[in-house]
Design a protein around this motif. Structure first.
Motif, short mmCIF file in Angstrom:
data_model
loop_
_atom_site.label_atom_id
_atom_site.label_comp_id
_atom_site.label_asym_id
_atom_site.label_seq_id
_atom_site.Cartn_x
_atom_site.Cartn_y
_atom_site.Cartn_z
N THR A 221 22.12 42.07 3.60
CA THR A 221 22.30 41.94 5.05
C THR A 221 21.35 40.86 5.53
N ASP B 294 26.97 34.40 -3.29
CA ASP B 294 27.02 34.98 -1.94
C ASP B 294 27.74 34.02 -1.01
N ARG C 117 32.24 47.22 -4.03
CA ARG C 117 31.45 48.16 -3.23
C ARG C 117 30.79 47.43 -2.06
N GLY C 118 30.06 46.35 -2.36
CA GLY C 118 29.42 45.57 -1.30
C GLY C 118 30.41 44.62 -0.66
N TYR C 119 30.41 44.58 0.67
CA TYR C 119 31.42 43.78 1.38
C TYR C 119 30.79 42.69 2.23
N ASP C 120 29.64 42.16 1.79
CA ASP C 120 28.96 41.15 2.58
C ASP C 120 29.69 39.82 2.61
N PRO D 147 21.89 46.60 -0.41
CA PRO D 147 22.98 45.73 0.02
C PRO D 147 22.40 44.45 0.60
N HIS E 69 36.83 49.40 1.23
CA HIS E 69 36.17 49.04 -0.02
C HIS E 69 36.19 50.25 -0.94
N ALA F 91 21.78 43.79 -7.91
CA ALA F 91 22.44 44.11 -6.64
C ALA F 91 23.10 42.89 -5.99
N ARG F 92 22.31 41.96 -5.45
CA ARG F 92 22.83 40.74 -4.84
C ARG F 92 21.82 39.62 -5.06
#
Length: 343
Positions: free
Chosen positions: A215, A271, A80-83, A213, A99, A240-241
């Motif tokens: 960022t 990350d 889902r997250g594309y960082d 997300p 995604h 989450a991250r």
């Protein structure tokens, strides 16, 4: 010999049914090892003539890697997250990125509730006590925090935040949230909880949950200053991250007694796109066994869900090669990440 079908590299293990689906429209080269993701060098070697990639959380795609993939036209991310995917570099090369936005929230929210209960009810410490051989029946030990009536603040009220909120409201928690975008809530949530400024969420909540997300703006949204503004004895939950929090600051807050506990399913070392990411979890966090609960990125680790995610990513690829717009196409212009490295 000229290929009649596109070549797709699959960087991590997928179910056999997904592999067969991909083989129905493409030539594939797939990683069949469930324990070892392909490195950037291996991706570059195997994908030198690939037109597409089915990618996962373990991958980091930046300008340097793209330069080694000259035929690439499409990256379909089974996330889902594309960082971890440098969208500006992809845009510059004309590479489409997709995604899977809608399949991870439910299982991740389930796990979040499990993390909260495990942490606030001292379940891991109690489990160790039972296994120690010293348990002789009920005693007034391991008293913890119940959810009913407890002020819980959710930072981020997108799909994940809403899924977490539904579960907490079912437990009669007193839920509030902060979200800069002020989303329109579905009817089942509207009126059931209140929006508050971030400072108020931190100051009033007994349990703070991150559902954002990653960022440049949200990195270390929970830093030393934020931790100092939280209620003494509060709990912090991160599904989450990892880099949403300053892990060293969290470790210090636990050691100082300001933070009662920290539960996480994600860690800053994951990350990959951040050039200054830590290479390990702080030792002080690892050693705080009675004040932490950690899981190894299990948010979507439900077999049926992971199958659906990989299949959705495969369908994005098929749609692209049919000349259709993939269902999960990422609007690349909205993500310019100054902190992501092309090194």
């Amino acid at each position: 010999m000229t290929r009649t079908r596109p070549k797709v590299i699959v960087t991590n293990w997928v179910h056999d049914e997904v592999r067969r689906y991909l083989e129905s429209f493409a030539e594939i080269e797939a990683n069949m090892d469930r324990t070892t993701p392909w490195s950037a060098d291996e991706i570059a070697e195997r994908g030198a003539d690939a037109e597409a990639m089915l990618a996962f959380m373990t991958d980091s795609v930046d300008a340097a890697l793209l330069a080694r993939l000259p035929a690439l036209k499409m990256i379909s991310c089974a996330v889902r997250g594309y960082d971890n995917f440098h969208l500006e570099a992809c845009r510059a090369r004309g590479i489409a990125v997709a995604h899977v936005p809608d399949l991870l929230q439910g299982p991740t929210a389930d796990l979040t509730l499990g993390l909260i209960i495990s942490l606030t009810r001292n379940m891991l410490a109690a489990d160790r006590f039972v296994r120690s051989g010293h348990f002789a029946g009920w005693r007034p030990h391991f008293y913890g925090l119940g959810l009913a009536g407890t002020p819980v603040g959710i930072i981020g009220m997108g799909g994940l935040g809403q899924a977490i909120a539904r579960r907490l409201l079912a437990c009669d928690a007193d839920v509030s949230y902060f979200d800069e975008t002020v989303p329109a809530l579905p009817s089942m949530l509207d009126g059931q909880m209140s929006a508050k400024p971030l400072e108020q969420i931190l100051a009033e909540s007994q349990v703070v949950i991150l559902a954002l997300p990653l960022t440049a703006e949200t990195r270390h949204v929970i830093d030393e200053a934020a931790l100092c503004s939280m209620k003494t004895g509060a709990y912090l939950i991160n599904p989450a991250r990892g880099s949403l929090v300053d892990e060293m600051a969290v470790a210090e807050a636990i050691k100082a007694g300001r933070l009662q506990g920290y539960a996480a399913d994600v860690f800053a070392l994951e990350d990959w796109a951040l050039k200054d990411r830590p290479k390990s979890i702080p030792r002080d966090l690892i050693e705080a066994r009675d004040r932490t609960v950690f899981t190894p990125h299990l948010g979507s680790a439900v077999d049926a869900v992971r199958f659906d995610i990989a299949m959705a990513a495969a369908r994005n690829l098929e749609q692209f090669f049919k000349g259709e717009e993939p269902d999960g196409l990422v609007p690349q212009a909205r993500f310019a990440h100054a902190e992501l490295s092309a090194d």
